[in-house]
Write a protein that holds these residues in place. Structure first.
Motif, PDB file in Angstrom:
ATOM      1  N   LEU A 273       0.997  -1.002  -0.029  1.00 12.47           N
ATOM      2  CA  LEU A 273       0.095  -0.246  -0.034  1.00 12.47           C
ATOM      3  C   LEU A 273       0.910   1.531   0.306  1.00 12.47           C
ATOM      4  CD1 LEU A 273      -2.538  -1.750   2.540  1.00 12.47           C
ATOM      5  CD2 LEU A 273      -3.441  -0.295  -0.175  1.00 12.47           C
ATOM      6  N   ARG A 274       2.096   0.688   1.187  1.00 11.93           N
ATOM      7  CA  ARG A 274       3.013   2.531   0.793  1.00 11.93           C
ATOM      8  C   ARG A 274       3.312   2.340  -0.670  1.00 11.93           C
ATOM      9  NH1 ARG A 274       5.207   0.049   5.156  1.00 11.93           N
ATOM     10  NH2 ARG A 274       7.156   0.254   4.095  1.00 11.93           N
ATOM     11  N   GLY A 275       3.459   1.764  -1.061  1.00  6.81           N
ATOM     12  CA  GLY A 275       4.271   1.866  -2.647  1.00  6.81           C
ATOM     13  C   GLY A 275       3.258   2.363  -3.561  1.00  6.81           C
ATOM     14  N   THR A 276       2.127   2.428  -3.246  1.00  9.84           N
ATOM     15  CA  THR A 276       0.975   3.353  -4.360  1.00  9.84           C
ATOM     16  C   THR A 276       1.548   4.542  -3.936  1.00  9.84           C
ATOM     17  OG1 THR A 276      -0.750   3.043  -2.923  1.00  9.84           O
ATOM     18  CG2 THR A 276      -0.258   1.286  -4.279  1.00  9.84           C
ATOM     19  N   GLY A 277       1.855   4.985  -3.488  1.00 10.95           N
ATOM     20  CA  GLY A 277       2.015   6.312  -2.506  1.00 10.95           C
ATOM     21  C   GLY A 277       0.705   7.037  -1.566  1.00 10.95           C
ATOM     22  N   THR A 278       0.792   5.847  -1.093  1.00 11.40           N
ATOM     23  CA  THR A 278      -0.967   5.872  -0.310  1.00 11.40           C
ATOM     24  C   THR A 278      -0.451   6.183   0.922  1.00 11.40           C
ATOM     25  OG1 THR A 278      -2.401   4.766  -1.494  1.00 11.40           O
ATOM     26  CG2 THR A 278      -2.941   5.129   1.122  1.00 11.40           C
ATOM     27  N   THR A 279      -1.038   7.236   2.081  1.00 13.12           N
ATOM     28  CA  THR A 279      -0.304   7.418   3.247  1.00 13.12           C
ATOM     29  C   THR A 279      -0.973   6.474   4.140  1.00 13.12           C
ATOM     30  OG1 THR A 279      -0.177   9.550   3.101  1.00 13.12           O
ATOM     31  CG2 THR A 279      -0.357   8.665   5.309  1.00 13.12           C
ATOM     32  N   LEU A 280      -0.256   5.815   5.336  1.00 17.36           N
ATOM     33  CA  LEU A 280      -0.984   4.820   6.156  1.00 17.36           C
ATOM     34  C   LEU A 280      -1.447   5.256   7.434  1.00 17.36           C
ATOM     35  CD1 LEU A 280       0.574   1.459   4.839  1.00 17.36           C
ATOM     36  CD2 LEU A 280      -1.643   2.523   4.152  1.00 17.36           C
ATOM     37  N   LEU A 281      -2.240   5.278   8.244  1.00 16.73           N
ATOM     38  CA  LEU A 281      -2.436   5.480   9.459  1.00 16.73           C
ATOM     39  C   LEU A 281      -3.339   4.778  10.057  1.00 16.73           C
ATOM     40  CD1 LEU A 281      -4.249   9.454   8.578  1.00 16.73           C
ATOM     41  CD2 LEU A 281      -1.428   8.530   9.252  1.00 16.73           C
ATOM     42  N   ASN A 282      -3.524   4.431  11.293  1.00 18.54           N
ATOM     43  CA  ASN A 282      -4.699   3.879  11.987  1.00 18.54           C
ATOM     44  C   ASN A 282      -5.463   5.151  13.475  1.00 18.54           C
ATOM     45  OD1 ASN A 282      -4.559   0.431  13.526  1.00 18.54           O
ATOM     46  ND2 ASN A 282      -3.919   1.654  15.042  1.00 18.54           N
TER      47      ASN A 282
ATOM     48  N   GLU B  18       4.647   0.971  18.986  1.00 19.80           N
ATOM     49  CA  GLU B  18       5.972   0.385  17.867  1.00 19.80           C
ATOM     50  C   GLU B  18       6.025  -0.568  16.610  1.00 19.80           C
ATOM     51  OE1 GLU B  18       7.915  -0.904  21.812  1.00 19.80           O
ATOM     52  OE2 GLU B  18       8.936   1.105  22.113  1.00 19.80           O
ATOM     53  N   ARG B  19       4.934  -1.847  16.809  1.00 16.99           N
ATOM     54  CA  ARG B  19       4.723  -2.687  15.546  1.00 16.99           C
ATOM     55  C   ARG B  19       4.165  -1.856  14.402  1.00 16.99           C
ATOM     56  NH1 ARG B  19       6.165  -5.371  13.858  1.00 16.99           N
ATOM     57  NH2 ARG B  19       4.403  -7.785  13.540  1.00 16.99           N
ATOM     58  N   LEU B  20       2.664  -0.607  14.309  1.00 21.23           N
ATOM     59  CA  LEU B  20       2.642  -0.107  13.105  1.00 21.23           C
ATOM     60  C   LEU B  20       3.427   0.681  13.105  1.00 21.23           C
ATOM     61  CD1 LEU B  20      -0.578   1.241  15.653  1.00 21.23           C
ATOM     62  CD2 LEU B  20      -0.641   0.410  13.269  1.00 21.23           C
ATOM     63  N   PHE B  21       4.842   0.967  12.942  1.00 21.41           N
ATOM     64  CA  PHE B  21       5.279   2.021  12.484  1.00 21.41           C
ATOM     65  C   PHE B  21       6.225   1.449  12.116  1.00 21.41           C
ATOM     66  CE2 PHE B  21       8.908   5.304  12.095  1.00 21.41           C
ATOM     67  CZ  PHE B  21       8.723   6.442  11.789  1.00 21.41           C
ATOM     68  N   GLU B  22       6.950  -0.039  13.189  1.00 18.73           N
ATOM     69  CA  GLU B  22       7.841  -1.113  11.755  1.00 18.73           C
ATOM     70  C   GLU B  22       6.898  -1.694  10.656  1.00 18.73           C
ATOM     71  OE1 GLU B  22       7.987  -3.428  15.369  1.00 18.73           O
ATOM     72  OE2 GLU B  22       8.980  -2.960  16.483  1.00 18.73           O
ATOM     73  N   ALA B  23       5.335  -1.670  10.675  1.00 16.91           N
ATOM     74  CA  ALA B  23       5.102  -1.887   9.202  1.00 16.91           C
ATOM     75  C   ALA B  23       4.657  -0.197   8.630  1.00 16.91           C
ATOM     76  CB  ALA B  23       3.633  -2.698   9.508  1.00 16.91           C
ATOM     77  N   GLY B  24       5.086   0.598   8.946  1.00 19.10           N
ATOM     78  CA  GLY B  24       5.009   1.915   8.215  1.00 19.10           C
ATOM     79  C   GLY B  24       3.392   2.499   8.009  1.00 19.10           C
ATOM     80  N   VAL B  25       3.294   2.180   9.355  1.00 16.96           N
ATOM     81  CA  VAL B  25       1.610   2.834  10.048  1.00 16.96           C
ATOM     82  C   VAL B  25       1.739   3.580  11.093  1.00 16.96           C
ATOM     83  CG1 VAL B  25      -0.529   2.386  10.637  1.00 16.96           C
ATOM     84  CG2 VAL B  25       0.816   0.859   9.540  1.00 16.96           C
ATOM     85  N   LEU B  26       1.143   5.116  10.604  1.00 16.40           N
ATOM     86  CA  LEU B  26       1.530   6.338  11.704  1.00 16.40           C
ATOM     87  C   LEU B  26       0.031   6.061  13.021  1.00 16.40           C
ATOM     88  CD1 LEU B  26       3.822   8.250  12.463  1.00 16.40           C
ATOM     89  CD2 LEU B  26       1.865  10.052  11.560  1.00 16.40           C
ATOM     90  N   PRO B  27       0.592   6.060  13.953  1.00 15.00           N
ATOM     91  CA  PRO B  27      -0.284   5.881  15.126  1.00 15.00           C
ATOM     92  C   PRO B  27      -0.807   7.320  14.949  1.00 15.00           C
ATOM     93  CG  PRO B  27       1.232   4.914  15.789  1.00 15.00           C
ATOM     94  CD  PRO B  27       1.528   5.926  14.116  1.00 15.00           C
ATOM     95  N   TYR B  28      -2.826   7.478  14.708  1.00 14.87           N
ATOM     96  CA  TYR B  28      -3.296   8.459  13.872  1.00 14.87           C
ATOM     97  C   TYR B  28      -4.301   9.099  15.472  1.00 14.87           C
ATOM     98  CZ  TYR B  28      -6.867  10.657  11.609  1.00 14.87           C
ATOM     99  OH  TYR B  28      -7.563  11.907  11.446  1.00 14.87           O
ATOM    100  N   TYR B  29      -5.732   7.808  15.909  1.00 16.39           N
ATOM    101  CA  TYR B  29      -6.342   8.315  17.565  1.00 16.39           C
ATOM    102  C   TYR B  29      -6.570   6.898  18.113  1.00 16.39           C
ATOM    103  CZ  TYR B  29      -8.488  12.396  14.993  1.00 16.39           C
ATOM    104  OH  TYR B  29      -9.258  13.604  14.261  1.00 16.39           O
ATOM    105  N   LEU B  30      -6.806   7.508  18.992  1.00 15.38           N
ATOM    106  CA  LEU B  30      -7.188   6.064  20.146  1.00 15.38           C
ATOM    107  C   LEU B  30      -8.443   6.525  20.402  1.00 15.38           C
ATOM    108  CD1 LEU B  30      -6.607   3.545  21.793  1.00 15.38           C
ATOM    109  CD2 LEU B  30      -5.842   4.862  23.540  1.00 15.38           C
ATOM    110  N   HIS B  31      -9.561   5.550  20.175  1.00 16.81           N
ATOM    111  CA  HIS B  31     -10.692   6.599  20.329  1.00 16.81           C
ATOM    112  C   HIS B  31     -11.443   5.338  22.113  1.00 16.81           C
ATOM    113  CE1 HIS B  31     -12.691   8.003  16.843  1.00 16.81           C
ATOM    114  NE2 HIS B  31     -11.697   8.288  16.265  1.00 16.81           N
TER     115      HIS B  31
END
Length: 335
Positions: A243-252, A272-285
């Motif tokens: 997904l990152r290879g498409t230029g898509t920004t990944l959030l969680n 930490e696992r999210l960031f290792e997978a290239g996903v930025l923590p966004y919201y904790l609801h």
């Protein structure tokens, strides 16, 4: 229509097959995981109110014989769902009042949300749309025409959010066609998708999906829904990489859930696992107070303490914003 290679067509068939063979019978889930037999009758009752659905890739990450497993708790029908609790309603975040037309929600300035489908790969027991009237709120019934016209007429809208259900439950042909129609609306700049499928069916991230995402002239953002670090395995990491290879920004966007992720060690490992997978923590609801989900609620005081501990342990970019969605508010409300 996107032309796929034989490999992408095989992958497409695979993810559809994974969705088609998801476990929907509590008895089968009990047999597969070796769960205590005394819990099964209540699970059957709860599943009559809100059906069970869990995919094989997600099931494979759940500990056998452990009803307290944090992944299992998210999908396990339990007796607590049968108890009515004051303050928990069928429409906890005001979706029905925010519908401009069927299936199009306009809550916040500059953004509109399309309920692209009612289908999901997995049924999370805390889902705030578990009682949503999808049949009446179907924006695709006229091939999106009414929704697209409404968006085009409102020049304040610069971002469209595809939600559901799970928008990636739709075929890539259907999604690509919708994305092209949205891209023709002059004021739109971004297309955002909220999805759990790359987590519960990683093979959903196939060539066809990546092709139309990469080709879209709109900036694409994908908000994943991952609540626990054990949900991220090698297949999920690979899906995120594609997904990152498409230029898509990944959030969680995670939900704070009692017995799942309401402790500092789990929240730290999740970021930490999210960031290792290239996903930025966004919201904790904080939990949306939907009927049947009261047993997942975490006190605001506990939530604030957890976020303060995260600030002490992690760099700021790995600390998600702690928020609550409040019906009628003009934005997510920080806690």
């Amino acid at each position: 229509m996107i032309q796929g290679s034989s490999t992408s067509l095989q992958t497409s068939c695979h993810w559809r097959q994974v969705l088609a063979t998801a476990i929907t019978d509590p008895t089968e889930l009990w047999q597969r995981l070796g769960l205590p037999a005394e819990l099964l009758p209540a699970a059957r009752q709860a599943a009559e109110l809100f059906s069970l659905r869990v995919t094989e890739p997600y099931l494979a990450r759940i500990r056998h014989g452990d009803p307290t497993d944090p992944l299992l708790r998210q999908v396990l029908p339990v007796s607590s769902e049968l108890i009515d609790k004051e303050g928990f309603t069928a429409n906890p975040v005001g979706d029905l009042e925010a519908m401009s037309i069927p299936g199009l929600l306009h809550k916040y300035a500059g953004r509109a949300l399309l309920l692209a489908t009612a289908a999901c790969g997995i049924h999370c027991r805390y889902c705030f749309r578990r009682t949503f009237p999808y049949t009446e709120a179907n924006p695709s019934r006229n091939d999106w025409a009414e929704a697209l016209a409404h968006i085009q007429a409102d020049t304040s809208i610069s971002e469209v959010i595809l939600s559901g259900g799970d928008p990636l439950s739709l075929s890539d042909q259907r999604l690509a066609q919708l994305a092209k129609k949205l891209a023709r609306i002059p004021q739109l700049r971004r297309l955002r998708l909220h999805t759990r499928l790359p987590v519960v069916v990683p093979s959903r991230v196939d060539d066809a999906l990546c092709e139309w995402l990469a080709a879209s002239p709109l900036q694409t953002v994908m908000v994943l829904h991952i609540n626990h670090p054990n949900e991220i395995d090698a297949a999920v990491e690979q899906a995120c990489s594609r997904l990152r290879g498409t230029g898509t920004t990944l959030l969680n966007q995670a939900v704070l859930l009692a017995g799942v992720n309401d402790d500092i060690d789990t929240q730290t490992r999740l970021s930490e696992r999210l960031f290792e997978a290239g996903v930025l923590p966004y919201y904790l609801h904080q939990l949306d107070r939907v009927q049947g989900a009261a047993h997942f609620e975490v006190a605001d005081e506990t939530a604030r303490r957890l976020q303060q501990q995260l600030r002490q342990r992690l760099p700021g970019y790995l600390v998600p914003k702690l928020v609550r969605e409040q019906a009628g508010a003009d934005s997510k409300q920080p806690l």
